[in-house]
Write a protein that holds these residues in place. Structure first.
Motif, PDB file in Angstrom:
ATOM      1  N   TRP A 285       1.778  -2.829  -0.055  1.00 26.92           N
ATOM      2  CA  TRP A 285       0.997  -1.774  -0.698  1.00 26.92           C
ATOM      3  C   TRP A 285       1.340  -1.556  -2.161  1.00 26.92           C
ATOM      4  O   TRP A 285       0.578  -0.886  -2.873  1.00 26.92           O
ATOM      5  CB  TRP A 285       1.120  -0.468   0.082  1.00 26.92           C
ATOM      6  N   THR A 286       2.450  -2.096  -2.652  1.00 25.30           N
ATOM      7  CA  THR A 286       2.785  -1.904  -4.069  1.00 25.30           C
ATOM      8  C   THR A 286       2.040  -2.869  -4.991  1.00 25.30           C
ATOM      9  O   THR A 286       2.019  -2.650  -6.198  1.00 25.30           O
ATOM     10  CB  THR A 286       4.301  -2.034  -4.317  1.00 25.30           C
ATOM     11  N   ASP A 287       1.420  -3.878  -4.446  1.00 25.11           N
ATOM     12  CA  ASP A 287       0.627  -4.801  -5.258  1.00 25.11           C
ATOM     13  C   ASP A 287      -0.787  -4.228  -5.422  1.00 25.11           C
ATOM     14  O   ASP A 287      -1.461  -3.964  -4.414  1.00 25.11           O
ATOM     15  CB  ASP A 287       0.552  -6.175  -4.586  1.00 25.11           C
ATOM     16  N   PRO A 288      -1.244  -4.020  -6.658  1.00 22.62           N
ATOM     17  CA  PRO A 288      -2.556  -3.375  -6.861  1.00 22.62           C
ATOM     18  C   PRO A 288      -3.720  -4.111  -6.199  1.00 22.62           C
ATOM     19  O   PRO A 288      -4.612  -3.471  -5.634  1.00 22.62           O
ATOM     20  CB  PRO A 288      -2.723  -3.361  -8.388  1.00 22.62           C
ATOM     21  N   GLU A 289      -3.717  -5.436  -6.231  1.00 25.21           N
ATOM     22  CA  GLU A 289      -4.824  -6.189  -5.633  1.00 25.21           C
ATOM     23  C   GLU A 289      -4.826  -6.057  -4.104  1.00 25.21           C
ATOM     24  O   GLU A 289      -5.865  -5.807  -3.489  1.00 25.21           O
ATOM     25  CB  GLU A 289      -4.727  -7.662  -6.030  1.00 25.21           C
ATOM     26  N   ARG A 290      -3.652  -6.210  -3.494  1.00 24.75           N
ATOM     27  CA  ARG A 290      -3.570  -6.047  -2.037  1.00 24.75           C
ATOM     28  C   ARG A 290      -3.900  -4.607  -1.650  1.00 24.75           C
ATOM     29  O   ARG A 290      -4.563  -4.366  -0.638  1.00 24.75           O
ATOM     30  CB  ARG A 290      -2.171  -6.412  -1.526  1.00 24.75           C
ATOM     31  N   ASN A 291      -3.425  -3.655  -2.446  1.00 23.14           N
ATOM     32  CA  ASN A 291      -3.685  -2.254  -2.166  1.00 23.14           C
ATOM     33  C   ASN A 291      -5.187  -1.976  -2.139  1.00 23.14           C
ATOM     34  O   ASN A 291      -5.689  -1.336  -1.223  1.00 23.14           O
ATOM     35  CB  ASN A 291      -2.982  -1.379  -3.214  1.00 23.14           C
ATOM     36  N   GLN A 292      -5.893  -2.472  -3.146  1.00 22.12           N
ATOM     37  CA  GLN A 292      -7.334  -2.254  -3.208  1.00 22.12           C
ATOM     38  C   GLN A 292      -8.038  -2.905  -2.021  1.00 22.12           C
ATOM     39  O   GLN A 292      -8.896  -2.290  -1.381  1.00 22.12           O
ATOM     40  CB  GLN A 292      -7.906  -2.785  -4.522  1.00 22.12           C
ATOM     41  N   ARG A 293      -7.659  -4.149  -1.713  1.00 23.16           N
ATOM     42  CA  ARG A 293      -8.260  -4.853  -0.581  1.00 23.16           C
ATOM     43  C   ARG A 293      -7.952  -4.124   0.735  1.00 23.16           C
ATOM     44  O   ARG A 293      -8.818  -3.941   1.583  1.00 23.16           O
ATOM     45  CB  ARG A 293      -7.746  -6.299  -0.533  1.00 23.16           C
ATOM     46  N   GLY A 294      -6.709  -3.668   0.866  1.00 31.08           N
ATOM     47  CA  GLY A 294      -6.293  -2.965   2.073  1.00 31.08           C
ATOM     48  C   GLY A 294      -7.010  -1.637   2.260  1.00 31.08           C
ATOM     49  O   GLY A 294      -7.303  -1.233   3.387  1.00 31.08           O
ATOM     50  N   ARG A 295      -7.293  -0.934   1.179  1.00 32.16           N
ATOM     51  CA  ARG A 295      -8.009   0.341   1.275  1.00 32.16           C
ATOM     52  C   ARG A 295      -9.455   0.135   1.721  1.00 32.16           C
ATOM     53  O   ARG A 295     -10.047   0.994   2.354  1.00 32.16           O
ATOM     54  CB  ARG A 295      -8.003   1.079  -0.063  1.00 32.16           C
ATOM     55  N   MET A 296     -10.014  -1.026   1.376  1.00 29.32           N
ATOM     56  CA  MET A 296     -11.385  -1.333   1.780  1.00 29.32           C
ATOM     57  C   MET A 296     -11.467  -1.745   3.249  1.00 29.32           C
ATOM     58  O   MET A 296     -12.504  -1.564   3.887  1.00 29.32           O
ATOM     59  CB  MET A 296     -11.975  -2.457   0.912  1.00 29.32           C
ATOM     60  N   ASP A 297     -10.377  -2.294   3.785  1.00 23.50           N
ATOM     61  CA  ASP A 297     -10.363  -2.747   5.183  1.00 23.50           C
ATOM     62  C   ASP A 297      -8.972  -2.493   5.771  1.00 23.50           C
ATOM     63  O   ASP A 297      -8.140  -3.392   5.849  1.00 23.50           O
ATOM     64  CB  ASP A 297     -10.720  -4.229   5.264  1.00 23.50           C
ATOM     65  N   PRO A 298      -8.705  -1.245   6.196  1.00 20.90           N
ATOM     66  CA  PRO A 298      -7.372  -0.894   6.711  1.00 20.90           C
ATOM     67  C   PRO A 298      -6.940  -1.716   7.921  1.00 20.90           C
ATOM     68  O   PRO A 298      -5.756  -2.006   8.084  1.00 20.90           O
ATOM     69  CB  PRO A 298      -7.499   0.585   7.086  1.00 20.90           C
ATOM     70  N   ASN A 299      -7.893  -2.109   8.769  1.00 24.61           N
ATOM     71  CA  ASN A 299      -7.525  -2.923   9.931  1.00 24.61           C
ATOM     72  C   ASN A 299      -7.027  -4.302   9.508  1.00 24.61           C
ATOM     73  O   ASN A 299      -6.051  -4.816  10.065  1.00 24.61           O
ATOM     74  CB  ASN A 299      -8.698  -3.048  10.904  1.00 24.61           C
ATOM     75  N   LEU A 300      -7.682  -4.887   8.529  1.00 20.64           N
ATOM     76  CA  LEU A 300      -7.236  -6.178   8.004  1.00 20.64           C
ATOM     77  C   LEU A 300      -5.861  -6.026   7.356  1.00 20.64           C
ATOM     78  O   LEU A 300      -4.976  -6.868   7.546  1.00 20.64           O
ATOM     79  CB  LEU A 300      -8.242  -6.735   6.992  1.00 20.64           C
TER      80      LEU A 300
END
Length: 144
Positions: A69-84
């Protein structure tokens, strides 16, 4: 005597015309449910992971989750698809532990989601507080 329950209203007693309230850890105690679910799932799955105790597994998940979650790109992607995001965190943690198994990652993710969902509850007085705000004339919207 301590502060009154609704002191947030302020000296004038007025509220804004409208409020947006986020559900997570504002109305719904999601953080506590997540912590308890991780502890429970790690205790149940540790025996299947050979050589790792529940606390070892829990610490590994916490470290990998923080990294994720500290990586901005992963964070953004993760917020769009929490299950993924959850699946990626679990799979990444297992891979880091030398347990590269997509079926085990899937089982862990499903077990965690079920355990977390079963543990989710409203904060004490959440309904009463929302009713109070509505009774004071403030329109509200809940954001998931």
């Amino acid at each position: 005597m301590g502060p009154r329950r609704y002191e947030m209203i302020g000296e004038s007693g007025s509220l804004p015309e409208a409020m947006l309230l986020d559900l997570d850890d504002t109305i719904i105690a999601l953080g506590a449910a997540a912590v308890g679910a991780w502890q429970d799932v790690c205790a149940r799955f540790a025996a299947k992971l050979g050589g790792f105790g529940p606390n070892d597994l829990l610490n590994a998940f916490q470290e990998h989750r923080t990294w994720y979650w500290t990586d901005p790109e992963r964070n953004q992607r993760g917020r769009m698809d929490p299950n993924l995001a959850q699946q990626e965190v679990i799979a990444g943690t297992l891979k880091h532990l030398g347990l590269d198994s997509s079926s085990l990652a899937s089982d862990l993710a499903q077990s965690y989601a079920e355990c977390r969902d079963d543990a989710i509850q409203l904060f004490p007085s959440a309904i009463e507080t929302l009713g109070h705000l509505q009774g004071k004339g403030s329109d509200g919207a809940i954001v998931a």
